[in-house]
Design an enzyme around this catalytic site. Structure first.
Site, PDB file in Angstrom:
ATOM      1  N   CYS B  81       0.834  -1.207   0.000  1.00  0.00           N
ATOM      2  CA  CYS B  81       0.000   0.000   0.000  1.00  0.00           C
ATOM      3  C   CYS B  81       0.866   1.253   0.000  1.00  0.00           C
ATOM      4  O   CYS B  81       1.613   1.481  -0.953  1.00  0.00           O
ATOM      5  CB  CYS B  81      -0.993  -0.043   1.169  1.00  0.00           C
ATOM      6  SG  CYS B  81      -2.334   1.157   1.006  1.00  0.00           S
ATOM      7  N   HIS B 187      -3.890  -4.964  -0.029  1.00  0.00           N
ATOM      8  CA  HIS B 187      -3.454  -5.473   1.272  1.00  0.00           C
ATOM      9  C   HIS B 187      -3.507  -6.997   1.274  1.00  0.00           C
ATOM     10  O   HIS B 187      -4.567  -7.561   1.526  1.00  0.00           O
ATOM     11  CB  HIS B 187      -4.352  -4.921   2.381  1.00  0.00           C
ATOM     12  CG  HIS B 187      -4.110  -3.473   2.643  1.00  0.00           C
ATOM     13  ND1 HIS B 187      -3.120  -3.025   3.477  1.00  0.00           N
ATOM     14  CD2 HIS B 187      -4.701  -2.368   2.142  1.00  0.00           C
ATOM     15  CE1 HIS B 187      -3.114  -1.706   3.505  1.00  0.00           C
ATOM     16  NE2 HIS B 187      -4.068  -1.282   2.695  1.00  0.00           N
ATOM     17  N   GLU B 189      -2.551  -8.954   3.431  1.00  0.00           N
ATOM     18  CA  GLU B 189      -2.888  -9.423   4.787  1.00  0.00           C
ATOM     19  C   GLU B 189      -4.378  -9.378   5.048  1.00  0.00           C
ATOM     20  O   GLU B 189      -4.861  -9.946   6.023  1.00  0.00           O
ATOM     21  CB  GLU B 189      -2.110  -8.587   5.825  1.00  0.00           C
ATOM     22  CG  GLU B 189      -2.617  -7.167   6.065  1.00  0.00           C
ATOM     23  CD  GLU B 189      -2.152  -6.142   5.036  1.00  0.00           C
ATOM     24  OE1 GLU B 189      -1.611  -6.543   3.986  1.00  0.00           O
ATOM     25  OE2 GLU B 189      -2.347  -4.937   5.279  1.00  0.00           O
TER      26      GLU B 189
END
Lengths: 262, 205
Positions: B81, B187, B189
């Site tokens: 990001c 992202h 994650e």
């Protein structure tokens, strides 16, 4: 070599399906009826199952009234972040930058504020400045009265001086990144989302709007996306009780040519 | 990927570090979160996450000498990001000169651009597809997989370094690669299974 900008107007960003979990003292409140879940009161097990089922995001609302319970909630947020691999929003009792910082540090992707923003609208500016707009969701509980759409607090019991659409514009200009709009007229009725108020808010701001309150069928989601332009649909009991399984809902919407992540 | 691999997450004034750390733990890796130059230099893999503003993040990196450290690193390095955006040459956000690893500019999504029947909402927030995938980073990740995005600025497409692209009003680079440096705009994650595969692929580099 840099390529010239290529514009593409075809929507690929998907509409989001968001189950909402009410939490009290670290446990889920509303009953759940999931075949795969052993402990219906365990928010982690429920959240992990929703993530596996393809929920796009989760919302956890802390309805605990005590300070002790609030600490439990922060610990729970940390545990949620540890276990799930999709974004989640947390709300309930956040009225200061410090409250929000604790939850951000615990791994929350966004915080949701409601009556604290009505009491002190500048909170929205402060949160957006400190953490960025993408972190700030403002929840609005709206009810249609003789005065039009009016913002309510205290679970829809207490009217405020704010018109829903005007309030949406105000929090947008103050830096809110998203609006979670619940219609108190349709909430719990399972007769469909409130298209009128959702469309009015969607048309008034340039940030995503999550529609909430009234979902009873798969078609209701299609309607709120197509007719009101909502960016996401949120529901609680229809998901918790397995009335509409998330995978089935998403397959249906995909078949209806709504952009959906499968 | 060995369980004994030393994975460092660079600690700086941009949030979101906890989520990245948890995602690695789910893959069986316990990362070290640090701004210590020695630990970063000696890591097997370095991850550079970030949610925040380019201007203050670059100022912070410079104050601590992390800017020159990062560009000198030789091990696999992954910016996420804002981390990826800071690896570019320049960002329109706060008119910021960035690290210059990727020779391209980071620009603001224009709210006047059309998207379907309406105008773009900024930030670009939610699940969108990645395509034109060309990197070991995307091994076992099908074209048009969905990933989770939250950002208001985007990296321009670049034929030399783009390894994934995404469309939001405009076609832009959603992942970049040059030498040992990788960057992803989304992202991983928070991108469910697809994200976990991408993180695992990075650890396997």
């Amino acid at each position: 070599m840099t390529v010239d900008l290529t514009f593409n107007t075809k929507p690929t960003l998907t509409k989001r399906i968001i189950p909402c979990l009410d939490i009290k003292d670290g446990r889920t409140v509303k009953g759940v009826n999931f075949v795969n879940i052993r402990d219906a009161g365990d928010p982690i097990e429920l959240a992990v199952q929703y993530a596996k089922d393809g929920a796009d995001e989760l919302v956890f609302l802390d309805i605990t009234a005590t300070n002790e319970g609030r600490k439990t909630f922060a610990a729970l947020v940390l545990d949620i972040a540890r276990h799930i691999n999709i974004p989640f929003t947390v709300g309930g009792g956040i009225s200061s930058l410090e409250d929000a910082a604790v939850l951000l540090d615990a791994g929350a992707d966004k915080v949701s504020v409601n009556s604290s923003a009505v009491r002190r609208p500048k909170l929205v500016d402060e949160l957006a400045k400190e953490f960025g707009s993408q972190f700030v969701v403002v929840a609005i509980d709206s009810k249609l009265t003789d005065d039009g759409f009016v913002v309510h607090t205290h679970g829809g019991k207490k009217p405020t001086d704010f018109n829903t659409v005007e309030w949406a514009k105000e929090i947008y200009s103050r830096g809110a990144g998203e609006i979670l709009l619940t219609s108190m007229n349709t909430d719990g009725a399972k007769t469909g989302f409130d298209i009128a108020v959702t469309k009015a808010v969607v048309d008034a701001v340039k940030i995503p709007v999550i529609a909430s309150g009234g979902a009873g069928t798969k078609q209701h989601f299609k309607e709120v996306f197509e007719q009101a332009g909502a960016d996401a649909g949120l529901a609680a009991s229809i998901f918790h009780f397995g009335e509409i399984p998330v995978p089935e809902l998403k397959q249906y919407l995909h078949a209806q040519e709504i952009p959906i992540r499968l | 990927m060995s369980k004994n691999e030393k994975v460092v997450i660079i600690k700086y004034n941009a949030g979101n570090i906890r989520s990245v750390s948890f995602a690695l733990e789910r893959l069986g890796i316990t990362p070290v979160i640090t701004d210590d130059h020695e630990l970063i230099r000696n890591a097997d893999k370095v991850i550079f996450p970030g949610v925040g503003a380019a201007g203050s993040a670059m100022a912070y990196l410079k104050e601590r000498g992390l800017d020159t450290l990062i560009t000198s690193l030789k091990q696999p390095f992954l910016g996420i990001c804002l981390g990826m955006q800071l690896m570019c040459k320049y960002s329109e956000e706060n008119d910021t000169k960035c690290l210059g690893i990727f020779d391209l500019n980071v620009r603001l999504f224009n709210k006047d651009w059309r998207y379907g029947n309406s105008y773009l909402k900024v930030p670009h927030m939610g699940w969108n597809t990645i395509d034109h995938l060309k990197s070991p980073l995307f091994k076992n990740v099908p074209e048009n997989s969905y990933c989770y995005f939250v950002h208001s600025f985007f990296a321009e497409l670049n034929t030399d370094t783009s390894i994934a692209q995404t469309s939001y009003g405009v076609e832009y680079a959603s992942a970049l690669h040059k030498d040992n440096f990788y960057g992803v705009q989304f992202h991983p994650e928070k991108s469910a299974e697809a994200g976990a595969i991408i993180l695992k692929n990075f650890l396997d580099l």
